[in-house]
Design a protein around this motif. Structure first.
Motif, PDB file in Angstrom:
ATOM      1  N   GLU A 531       0.835  -1.213   0.000  1.00 51.98           N
ATOM      2  CA  GLU A 531       0.000   0.000   0.000  1.00 51.98           C
ATOM      3  C   GLU A 531       0.864   1.255   0.000  1.00 51.98           C
ATOM      4  N   GLU A 532       1.903   1.285   0.833  1.00 51.93           N
ATOM      5  CA  GLU A 532       2.793   2.443   0.866  1.00 51.93           C
ATOM      6  C   GLU A 532       3.505   2.629  -0.475  1.00 51.93           C
ATOM      7  N   THR A 533       3.871   1.521  -1.122  1.00 55.01           N
ATOM      8  CA  THR A 533       4.539   1.586  -2.428  1.00 55.01           C
ATOM      9  C   THR A 533       3.614   2.201  -3.476  1.00 55.01           C
ATOM     10  N   LEU A 534       2.348   1.756  -3.488  1.00 54.64           N
ATOM     11  CA  LEU A 534       1.393   2.315  -4.449  1.00 54.64           C
ATOM     12  C   LEU A 534       1.204   3.814  -4.240  1.00 54.64           C
ATOM     13  N   LYS A 535       1.097   4.222  -2.979  1.00 50.07           N
ATOM     14  CA  LYS A 535       0.912   5.654  -2.693  1.00 50.07           C
ATOM     15  C   LYS A 535       2.122   6.472  -3.137  1.00 50.07           C
ATOM     16  N   ASP A 536       3.321   5.939  -2.930  1.00 45.91           N
ATOM     17  CA  ASP A 536       4.524   6.654  -3.368  1.00 45.91           C
ATOM     18  C   ASP A 536       4.647   6.697  -4.886  1.00 45.91           C
ATOM     19  N   LEU A 537       3.955   5.776  -5.567  1.00 42.94           N
ATOM     20  CA  LEU A 537       3.978   5.763  -7.037  1.00 42.94           C
ATOM     21  C   LEU A 537       2.886   6.648  -7.637  1.00 42.94           C
ATOM     22  N   GLY A 538       2.111   7.358  -6.790  1.00 46.12           N
ATOM     23  CA  GLY A 538       1.141   8.310  -7.308  1.00 46.12           C
ATOM     24  C   GLY A 538      -0.310   7.933  -7.119  1.00 46.12           C
ATOM     25  N   PHE A 539      -0.609   6.770  -6.556  1.00 41.58           N
ATOM     26  CA  PHE A 539      -1.994   6.390  -6.301  1.00 41.58           C
ATOM     27  C   PHE A 539      -2.554   7.209  -5.137  1.00 41.58           C
ATOM     28  N   MET A 540      -3.834   7.534  -5.250  1.00 42.70           N
ATOM     29  CA  MET A 540      -4.504   8.196  -4.138  1.00 42.70           C
ATOM     30  C   MET A 540      -4.594   7.222  -2.965  1.00 42.70           C
ATOM     31  N   PRO A 541      -4.531   7.728  -1.713  1.00 47.76           N
ATOM     32  CA  PRO A 541      -4.636   6.823  -0.549  1.00 47.76           C
ATOM     33  C   PRO A 541      -5.872   5.933  -0.588  1.00 47.76           C
ATOM     34  N   SER A 542      -7.011   6.517  -1.029  1.00 47.46           N
ATOM     35  CA  SER A 542      -8.245   5.722  -1.094  1.00 47.46           C
ATOM     36  C   SER A 542      -8.141   4.630  -2.154  1.00 47.46           C
ATOM     37  N   GLU A 543      -7.479   4.947  -3.289  1.00 49.09           N
ATOM     38  CA  GLU A 543      -7.294   3.943  -4.345  1.00 49.09           C
ATOM     39  C   GLU A 543      -6.390   2.813  -3.865  1.00 49.09           C
ATOM     40  N   ALA A 544      -5.282   3.187  -3.235  1.00 52.33           N
ATOM     41  CA  ALA A 544      -4.340   2.174  -2.751  1.00 52.33           C
ATOM     42  C   ALA A 544      -5.018   1.260  -1.737  1.00 52.33           C
ATOM     43  N   GLN A 545      -5.812   1.870  -0.844  1.00 55.89           N
ATOM     44  CA  GLN A 545      -6.492   1.068   0.174  1.00 55.89           C
ATOM     45  C   GLN A 545      -7.519   0.140  -0.469  1.00 55.89           C
ATOM     46  N   TYR A 546      -8.203   0.613  -1.513  1.00 53.73           N
ATOM     47  CA  TYR A 546      -9.206  -0.207  -2.213  1.00 53.73           C
ATOM     48  C   TYR A 546      -8.539  -1.432  -2.847  1.00 53.73           C
ATOM     49  N   PHE A 547      -7.415  -1.211  -3.547  1.00 52.37           N
ATOM     50  CA  PHE A 547      -6.739  -2.321  -4.221  1.00 52.37           C
ATOM     51  C   PHE A 547      -6.167  -3.326  -3.215  1.00 52.37           C
ATOM     52  N   ILE A 548      -5.647  -2.815  -2.112  1.00 48.97           N
ATOM     53  CA  ILE A 548      -5.077  -3.716  -1.098  1.00 48.97           C
ATOM     54  C   ILE A 548      -6.176  -4.568  -0.469  1.00 48.97           C
ATOM     55  N   GLU A 549      -7.309  -3.948  -0.142  1.00 50.34           N
ATOM     56  CA  GLU A 549      -8.415  -4.701   0.457  1.00 50.34           C
ATOM     57  C   GLU A 549      -8.974  -5.721  -0.527  1.00 50.34           C
ATOM     58  N   LYS A 550      -9.019  -5.356  -1.792  1.00 52.32           N
ATOM     59  CA  LYS A 550      -9.515  -6.286  -2.804  1.00 52.32           C
ATOM     60  C   LYS A 550      -8.584  -7.489  -2.923  1.00 52.32           C
ATOM     61  N   PHE A 551      -7.292  -7.209  -2.929  1.00 48.66           N
ATOM     62  CA  PHE A 551      -6.312  -8.307  -2.995  1.00 48.66           C
ATOM     63  C   PHE A 551      -6.417  -9.191  -1.756  1.00 48.66           C
ATOM     64  N   ARG A 552      -6.587  -8.565  -0.584  1.00 53.44           N
ATOM     65  CA  ARG A 552      -6.690  -9.338   0.669  1.00 53.44           C
ATOM     66  C   ARG A 552      -7.881 -10.307   0.604  1.00 53.44           C
ATOM     67  N   ARG A 553      -9.058  -9.789   0.219  1.00 55.26           N
ATOM     68  CA  ARG A 553     -10.252 -10.637   0.178  1.00 55.26           C
ATOM     69  C   ARG A 553     -10.082 -11.768  -0.830  1.00 55.26           C
ATOM     70  N   TYR A 554      -9.533 -11.420  -1.973  1.00 55.04           N
ATOM     71  CA  TYR A 554      -9.367 -12.423  -3.029  1.00 55.04           C
ATOM     72  C   TYR A 554      -8.371 -13.501  -2.602  1.00 55.04           C
ATOM     73  N   ASP A 555      -7.267 -13.104  -1.998  1.00 55.65           N
ATOM     74  CA  ASP A 555      -6.241 -14.068  -1.600  1.00 55.65           C
ATOM     75  C   ASP A 555      -6.736 -14.977  -0.481  1.00 55.65           C
ATOM     76  N   GLU A 556      -7.478 -14.411   0.469  1.00 52.16           N
ATOM     77  CA  GLU A 556      -7.992 -15.230   1.559  1.00 52.16           C
ATOM     78  C   GLU A 556      -9.020 -16.241   1.047  1.00 52.16           C
ATOM     79  N   ALA A 557      -9.826 -15.820   0.094  1.00 52.66           N
ATOM     80  CA  ALA A 557     -10.793 -16.759  -0.498  1.00 52.66           C
ATOM     81  C   ALA A 557     -10.065 -17.840  -1.296  1.00 52.66           C
ATOM     82  N   MET A 558      -9.003 -17.449  -1.993  1.00 54.62           N
ATOM     83  CA  MET A 558      -8.242 -18.406  -2.797  1.00 54.62           C
ATOM     84  C   MET A 558      -7.562 -19.455  -1.912  1.00 54.62           C
TER      85      MET A 558
END
Length: 597
Positions: A531-558
């Protein structure tokens, strides 16, 4: 013809290493013995494919030089100052006591003179820096208690080579020529001055030079300068009568806190590995096999005697330094062999007629034999000594006189963080830890912790598992973690278990027991870093948090789906590949939507 011969020798050496080393590593004996045995086979006392073992040994000593330089790079001057007590405490004790015992034993058994016994005792008291550190590194034990102690003792031994080499010419004096000789204060002053110059050069000359070369962007010249630094300092130390190894180590220490430390390590690591391998090949080639074949039992007995005396001294030193029995035995096994500097001292002593050539040859064979026996000592220790030590050091669990809402099994990094959060919220907990060292360390910082094995039903009962609400399973050992979880589920059905999992296999084992709340090691922290890497690359904090949460849910289900397929490897691989593609497609769709908006 000479070039062709050199090329052929190089091919033979490389072929020997490629064939022997993997075999011995596969057998669990270690790569070093593979090199030594390979050297014996192709050397002048084997099938004679290579006959210049002594010459190659002199050249290959640069492997030891590079090793000590890289060790020096890991030790900042402040760290070296911190190590002064183990270096001059444990190191001095080991060399002094071992030399004395060996000198007495040699003088008594072989009726040698006082000087010869002392020189042999001193040379045989030294251990193999290259062998021991390489072996400890292969086993990932350099950072352990016995690994640090071994390094401190080896460092003192390397320093001790200097006065030993200074004593040898004085020991060679005879009544006829002793009148005009004595301690050479000129050479002593020159040596001190050389060390002073190296320190100043490293501080005020080498760093600007490295900065200049680095600015040019020429990587090849930087590599050349790295090698020039090591070889130049080593040669300078040798010319003033000091050890090349000491010079290279000093050079490494002086550059340990420079900005080019990691670059130097990366440049010199391949050369170090190659030359160390060549060094051990040369050790095998220089070994007089005829002595071993003529007197195998004598050589074996003397090598075992040498290792036994050194091992006993090292064990006692470890215990005096307040290390536990297991760590002290590991220390004794790691550096009880003879060392490469014994070859140098014995050869010089022979040339000065302090020792006869025959005694020097026998001693060299004994030292080499002790090196080859070291891995077998380690195997013997693991098979026969470890069970006895573990049984001997087993102590009864602490009596528990309290019952709390939460029980924490395992008080390492995870358990401690959980306990701090509970403590801040005034929630009582009972912490159990089976590692006595961990218990002692935690108590020093004021933690209330009980020593005991949480996989024992009586201990869980004493801790109030029947009345407690939650068991936090923070044990690092996978097998022990599953054992505790099994006992808790069978005997305390109302006790909720919150568990850490070391990896997916551990996760699956816990799921199989019916544990629902499981958190994988490093998963959460890895997502935070992402998440910190995405934010430093120019992603908005809300966008970075959205992608991280999406990855978390998907990985846990997988992971839960992978658990269902864990016994069918083919289906598991197919599902995992398909899941990765689906995740990529989902994220690609999100990115398209982001760009469109």
């Amino acid at each position: 013809m000479e070039e062709k011969s050199l090329l052929l020798t190089a091919i033979i050496l490389l072929t020997t290493a490629v064939l022997c080393v993997p075999i011995f590593k596969k057998l669990g004996i270690g790569s070093i013995i593979g090199y030594v045995v390979g050297g014996i086979l192709i050397g002048p006392h084997g099938i004679r494919l290579v006959t210049g073992g002594t010459e190659i040994l002199h050249f290959a000593e640069f492997g030891v030089v590079l090793l000590l330089f890289l060790i020096g790079l890991e030790l900042r001057p402040q760290t070296l100052w911190v190590l002064r007590k183990p270096v001059f405490g444990m190191g001095l004790s080991q060399v002094a006591f071992t030399s004395f015992l060996l000198a007495v034993a040699i003088g008594y058994l072989f009726q040698l003179g006082f000087l010869a016994s002392i020189i042999l005792g001193l040379s045989l008291s030294l251990s193999s820096t290259a062998f021991a550190l390489q072996s400890l590194a292969e086993k990932n034990q350099l950072k352990t208690s016995h690994g640090r102690s071994a390094f401190a003792i080896l460092l003192f031994q390397d320093l001790a080579v200097i006065p030993v080499m200074a004593i040898l010419p004085m020991a060679a004096l005879t009544p006829e020529n002793s009148g005009g000789n004595g301690l050479d204060f000129y050479k002593l002053g020159t040596a001190v001055f050389a060390i002073f110059v190296v320190i100043l050069s490293g501080r005020f000359l080498m760093r600007p030079l490295f900065r200049l070369i680095a600015a040019s962007g020429n990587h090849e010249i930087f590599v050349a300068l790295s090698l020039l630094l090591v070889l130049g300092v080593s040669l300078a130390m040798e010319k003033v009568g000091l050890s090349m190894a000491l010079g290279s180590f000093l050079g490494g220490v002086l550059l340990a806190d420079s900005e080019y430390r990691h670059e130097l390590e990366a440049n010199l690591e391949p050369f170090k590995g190659l030359l160390l391998g060549l060094f051990f090949l040369a050790v095998g080639m220089s070994m007089n096999l005829e002595i071993l074949l003529q007197h195998p039992l004598l050589i074996l007995g003397l090598a075992l005697g040498l290792m036994s005396i050194k091992g006993v001294v090292l064990f006692v030193i470890g215990r005096v330094a307040k290390q536990n029995s297991d760590s002290s035995v590991n220390l004794a096994v790691s550096i009880s062999q003879g060392g490469e500097f014994a070859f140098v001292i014995l050869n010089v002593a022979s040339q000065l007629n302090v020792l006869s050539r025959e005694i020097a040859d026998y001693s060299i064979v004994i030292v080499t034999a002790s090196m080859m026996l070291t891995p077998f000592f380690g195997i013997f220790k693991e098979k026969f000594v470890n069970p006895y030590i573990n049984k001997e050091e087993e102590k009864p669990a602490d009596p528990i006189h309290e019952q709390n809402r939460v029980i924490i099994a395992g008080f390492g990094r995870v358990g401690q963080i959980v306990s701090r959060m509970l403590y801040l919220h005034k929630i009582g907990f009972t912490a159990l830890e089976h590692n006595a060292d961990q218990v002692n360390a935690a108590r020093k910082f004021g933690h209330k912790i009980y020593y005991g094995d949480a996989s024992r039903l009586d201990l869980l009962n004493a801790a109030g598992a029947a009345q407690a609400e939650i068991l936090v399973l923070a044990v690092q050992d996978v097998e022990l973690s599953v054992k505790i979880a099994t006992i808790a589920k069978e005997n305390f059905p109302n006790l909720k278990i919150i568990a850490r999992a070391r990896n997916r296999a551990h996760y699956f084992d816990l799921l199989e027991l019916g544990i629902e709340t499981i958190r994988r090691d490093t998963f959460a922290s890895s997502l935070e870093l992402a998440e910190e890497t995405l934010k430093d690359l120019g992603f908005m904090p809300s966008e970075a948090q959205y992608f991280i949460e999406k990855f978390r849910r998907y990985d846990e289900a997988m992971v839960k789906q992978q658990y269902k397929l864990r016994h069918n490897e083919k289906e598991l691989i197919a599902f995992s590949r398909n899941a990765i593609r689906q995740l990529e497609d989902a994220f690609a769709a999100d990115m398209v939507q982001k760009e469109a908006s």
